[in-house]
Design a protein around this motif. Structure first.
Motif, mmCIF file in Angstrom:
data_model
loop_
_atom_site.group_PDB
_atom_site.id
_atom_site.type_symbol
_atom_site.label_atom_id
_atom_site.label_comp_id
_atom_site.label_asym_id
_atom_site.label_seq_id
_atom_site.Cartn_x
_atom_site.Cartn_y
_atom_site.Cartn_z
ATOM 1 N N SER A 172 1.141 5.505 1.358
ATOM 2 C CA SER A 172 0.866 6.370 2.510
ATOM 3 C C SER A 172 1.505 7.735 2.278
ATOM 4 O O SER A 172 2.444 7.875 1.491
ATOM 5 C CB SER A 172 1.387 5.745 3.807
ATOM 6 N N ARG B 248 -2.883 3.295 2.854
ATOM 7 C CA ARG B 248 -2.585 3.176 4.279
ATOM 8 C C ARG B 248 -2.854 4.488 5.014
ATOM 9 O O ARG B 248 -2.587 4.600 6.212
ATOM 10 C CB ARG B 248 -1.123 2.747 4.466
ATOM 11 N N GLY C 229 0.777 -1.232 0.000
ATOM 12 C CA GLY C 229 0.000 0.000 0.000
ATOM 13 C C GLY C 229 0.811 1.285 0.000
ATOM 14 O O GLY C 229 2.035 1.289 0.142
#
Length: 369
Positions: free
Chosen positions: A284, A312, A282
């Motif tokens: 972020s 995230r 993921g």
């Protein structure tokens, strides 16, 4: 015979001067040129293979001291530097070009939190700061900038329009006001016209960053991603500054200094992530202070709706490039290069272009508020 002898000697001297005197011309000291290229690399020597030590953007003004084999010598961050001469546009008007000796005059700062720079222009790094009411001796003046004597014996440059001793040429001050006016106007329609975005490709050179599956280096994935991001931002009208434009090492402090030396509206640092467990995946976005949280939320939200990787979320972190940056700043982890699925996407041009579109959309949404 003597006459013939002296003629031969004269011809030899002429040939020697033509063949062996270097192709160097010296510009008049104080001669000002304007950058006529969107991004122009500043190099350590007059060669395309010279180390890139910084960048200038279209509209920046520089002082040229000599020209050599198609290169022009100036100063950048206090050091001798070279830029390609064919991108320079002479600035008309002798009053703009001439440096004036004003050693008997003083100047008082009239604004708060004023930057003192290493050279006469906003493209030069900040070396100190001062505040309203402080008075300094003027060493000389170049265009709209005063070279002042600091308390430690060194000198630095301040914008004349931030003092009680403004120059007759207030174009720079007017330009700044117009830029702010453009920004305020553009917030209504969501474009990036008039905004300066610093794109920071993480790692580089001797710092490869994280190492992913198959021994792939983070820095080798960051470079094409940063180019894609910069391209999307420019298409949306933004003025883009890159902290590095090739595979070379740039310290964290230098990255921050580059951002702080411009009227930066947003700083975006690009990275890829790793983790010992292959299942972790993921994207972020990190921010340092509450003032940056809104930017992180907008950009990460655009990422979640644009790229095929899991989100995230936006998170707080104490990264130097965020903590010491005066502009709204974020650091993005664009996927895990230790996750097979993430890496398969990350390596594609489609993914990198989607990242660029997501960041562009996120910034547009942020500045439209």
């Amino acid at each position: 015979m003597k006459k013939i002898y002296f003629s031969v000697v004269g011809i030899c001297i002429l040939l020697f001067s033509i063949l062996f005197i270097p192709n160097t011309s010296h510009a008049e000291q104080g001669e000002i040129y304007e950058i006529g290229e969107i991004i122009l690399n500043v190099r350590s020597e007059p060669s395309s293979s010279g180390k890139v030590i910084g960048q200038l953007v279209e509209g920046n003004k520089v002082e040229i001291f000599q020209k050599k084999h198609g290169w022009a010598q100036t100063y950048y961050a206090g050091e001798e530097a070279w830029i390609a001469a064919h991108y320079l546009i002479p600035v008309s008007g002798k009053s703009q070009q001439a440096k004036t000796d004003r050693s008997n005059e003083q100047v008082t700062i009239t604004a708060s939190n004023v930057n003192i720079r290493s050279g006469p222009g906003e493209n030069h790094p900040v070396i100190a700061s001062t505040d309203s009411g402080n008075t300094y001796n003027i060493v000389k003046t170049s265009g709209d900038w005063h070279n002042i004597e600091l308390t430690n014996g060194n000198t630095g440059w301040v914008a004349s329009w931030l003092t009680n001793n403004g120059t007759n040429n207030n174009a720079a001050g007017q330009s700044k006001k117009q830029t702010n006016s453009v920004k305020n106007t553009k917030k209504a329609n969501g474009t990036l016209n008039g905004y300066t975005i610093v794109v920071d490709p993480g790692h580089g050179g001797k710092d490869p960053g994280a190492i992913g599956l198959g021994g792939i280096y983070e820095k080798d994935l960051i470079s094409p991603t940063a180019e894609a991001v910069a391209g999307q931002l420019r298409s949306a009208g933004a003025n883009v500054i890159m902290t590095r434009s090739g595979d070379y090492f740039v310290t964290l402090g230098k990255r921050v200094a580059i951002s702080n030396s411009y009227d930066t509206d947003a700083f975006v640092s690009l990275h890829y992530n790793t983790f010992p467990m292959l299942s972790i995946n993921g994207t972020s976005t990190y921010y340092y202070s509450d003032k940056d949280a809104g930017l992180a939320t907008k950009v990460q939200s655009a990422m979640a709706s644009t790229v095929p990787l899991a989100s995230r979320g936006s998170l707080q972190a104490n990264y130097k490039v965020l903590r010491e940056n005066r502009a709204p700043s974020i650091l993005m982890e664009l996927g895990f290069i230790t996750n097979p699925n993430d890496l398969a996407h990350i390596k594609t041009a489609d993914y990198q272009n989607n990242v660029g579109q997501a960041i562009t959309t996120g910034l547009q949404n942020y500045f439209s508020e």
